[in-house]
Motif scaffolding. Structure first.
Motif, PDB file in Angstrom:
ATOM      1  N   UNK A  68       0.806  -1.228   0.000  1.00  0.00           N
ATOM      2  CA  UNK A  68       0.000   0.000   0.000  1.00  0.00           C
ATOM      3  C   UNK A  68       0.836   1.273   0.000  1.00  0.00           C
ATOM      4  N   UNK A  69       2.099   1.185   0.425  1.00  0.00           N
ATOM      5  CA  UNK A  69       2.894   2.376   0.687  1.00  0.00           C
ATOM      6  C   UNK A  69       3.054   3.312  -0.489  1.00  0.00           C
ATOM      7  N   UNK A  70       3.411   2.777  -1.657  1.00  0.00           N
ATOM      8  CA  UNK A  70       3.706   3.626  -2.810  1.00  0.00           C
ATOM      9  C   UNK A  70       2.475   4.362  -3.317  1.00  0.00           C
ATOM     10  N   UNK A  71       1.335   3.682  -3.372  1.00  0.00           N
ATOM     11  CA  UNK A  71       0.141   4.347  -3.878  1.00  0.00           C
ATOM     12  C   UNK A  71      -0.350   5.404  -2.887  1.00  0.00           C
ATOM     13  N   UNK A 336       9.165   8.664  -1.034  1.00  0.00           N
ATOM     14  CA  UNK A 336       9.011   7.580  -1.998  1.00  0.00           C
ATOM     15  C   UNK A 336      10.056   6.499  -1.828  1.00  0.00           C
ATOM     16  N   UNK A 337      11.304   6.904  -1.539  1.00  0.00           N
ATOM     17  CA  UNK A 337      12.360   5.917  -1.329  1.00  0.00           C
ATOM     18  C   UNK A 337      12.043   5.025  -0.140  1.00  0.00           C
ATOM     19  N   UNK A 338      11.538   5.631   0.946  1.00  0.00           N
ATOM     20  CA  UNK A 338      11.159   4.847   2.122  1.00  0.00           C
ATOM     21  C   UNK A 338      10.059   3.853   1.769  1.00  0.00           C
ATOM     22  N   UNK A 339       9.092   4.274   0.946  1.00  0.00           N
ATOM     23  CA  UNK A 339       7.995   3.385   0.548  1.00  0.00           C
ATOM     24  C   UNK A 339       8.490   2.287  -0.386  1.00  0.00           C
TER      25      UNK A 339
END
Length: 428
Positions: A68-71, A336-339
């Motif tokens: 789910x993180x990126x979206x 974004x990098x963390x996701x």
């Protein structure tokens, strides 16, 4: 929830078709995915009050967060930036939408998951046949690379290679009196899919081959004694020498050295040169927008500005950075990098924990899931894996299904009162 034999057979058929048609039927994998999603949403509503149906959301929290993180990051960014580009959610959404499919699939009897392995084998065999049938006079070249009419040679070759190796990773699911025949067919699928990837000339994806071979060696016990280790090493050395001696591989290696020479002379107009320029520009954009990037979907415009400033050649400007890492840091910044790292971790951790399971079925699903995760990382070094929908929908379905297979099998073993699982069986 209990699957009826009809429903389970229908799901198995979709799992067979989805990987098999990924590169031959535009949108075919997506149709299978959304049929499964519709079934999953129906099941979620019908069984919403059944104890334990939604418990995996907590039990596999890293998987859920990673998918789910990126979206979510892209959605929040658009709110903060006052932009509305809904198409930027499309590819990432497939990961989140795979979660209800996972919840449904884990209720299915484990024997039906074997269809996914056969789908990969069928897909690889078809791609190998197409590579032979459409082979031009004189063979495939850089000017005439194998692909299809809805993608280019790079994701085509990478996907063909993944299907080929997944056919072998899932040999552990083969049993019964036809085990030897099934193994022979899947080894043929490895050769067919490998030939298709070879014909595409996708050299970046070939980096995954030694990774896959090491993983297979561990999965099937090739390194457990000196005799097996020597046999495996001999096969790898002979195979590698044969590939390096082939005109196609030799030409691609020569092209890389020429690209580097041209880049040093100030000419970035080559496959390697363009990538390095894109990565340099992406890193520069990240330094300018370190928290949340330039905005997902705005990379090309930002690069055009850099080109006008003389920071990068105009011919290099692109909507993607040809790397998941560099595209992510440029478009979504540190958030974004963390996701992205969360996605990698969430899709690896549970497979990693089960890789040494004493049960052959669980162990096979774990190594197959790890192969999908590893391919996403390795392929993503030189191309944007998480952008083409035909790729993200397949990766999302693979990840959800292999994890569901592990969960379903372990619950079957627990229901059987801790019945002794299959002992590890090396592939001979």
């Amino acid at each position: 929830m209990r699957f009826s034999p009809v429903a389970a057979s229908a799901v198995a058929l979709l799992l067979l078709i989805a990987p098999a048609v990924n590169l031959v039927w535009r949108g075919g994998t997506g149709y299978c995915f959304f049929i499964l999603l519709a079934m999953a949403l129906y099941a979620a509503v019908r069984y919403r009050r059944v104890d334990g149906y939604f418990s995996p959301l907590s039990e596999y929290r890293w998987f859920v967060a990673g998918m789910c993180g990126l979206v979510i990051a892209a959605f929040v960014q658009q709110i903060l930036y006052g932009m509305w580009l809904p198409r930027q959610f499309d590819a990432y959404s497939r990961f989140a939408l795979a979660i209800p499919i996972f919840l449904m699939l884990r209720q299915m009897p484990s024997r039906y998951f074997r269809a996914l392995g056969w789908g990969c084998a069928l897909g690889a065999l078809v791609l190998g046949a197409l590579a032979l049938a459409h082979r031009p006079e004189g063979g495939w070249t850089d000017d005439d690379r194998l692909n299809n009419d809805f993608t280019n040679a790079i994701p085509y070759g990478d996907t063909a290679l993944l299907l080929a190796f997944l056919a072998v990773f899932t040999i552990g699911w083969n049993d019964g009196k036809y085990r030897k025949l099934a193994t022979a067919i899947k080894l043929a699928a490895l050769m067919a899919g490998g030939f298709s990837s070879y014909s595409s000339g996708t050299r970046g994806g070939w980096v995954a081959i030694p990774v896959f071979l090491v993983m297979l060696g561990v999965q099937y016990g090739w390194f457990t004694n000196r005799r097996r280790l020597a046999a495996a090493a001999a096969i790898v050395v002979i195979g590698t020498a044969g590939l390096l001696a082939s005109p196609r591989i030799a030409q691609r290696i020569h092209d890389f050295s020429v690209d580097i020479t041209r880049l040093h002379s100030g000419d970035p107009n080559s496959s390697t040169g363009i990538r390095l320029e894109l990565w340099r520009a992406s890193a520069h954009l990240y330094s300018m927008h370190p928290v949340y990037g330039v905005g997902k979907g705005r990379l090309e415009g930002a690069m055009e500005d850099l080109s006008k400033q003389g920071f990068m050649p105009e011919l290099v400007v692109n909507a993607r950075a040809h790397s998941d890492f560099f595209s992510t840091i440029a478009e979504l910044g540190s958030v974004g990098l963390a996701c992205l790292l969360l996605y990698y971790y969430g899709t690896i951790v549970y497979f990693w924990r089960k890789r040494r399971s004493a049960d052959r079925f669980v162990r096979t699903a774990a190594w197959s899931g790890l192969a999908v995760s590893a391919s996403t990382i390795v392929f993503g070094l030189t191309i944007d894996v998480l952008v083409p929908i035909m790729v993200t929908v397949l990766v999302a379905l693979f990840t959800a299904t292999f994890l569901a297979a592990i969960d379903a099998r372990e619950r079957e073993l627990a229901a059987a009162g801790g019945a002794k699982p299959d002992s590890p069986t090396p592939l001979r």
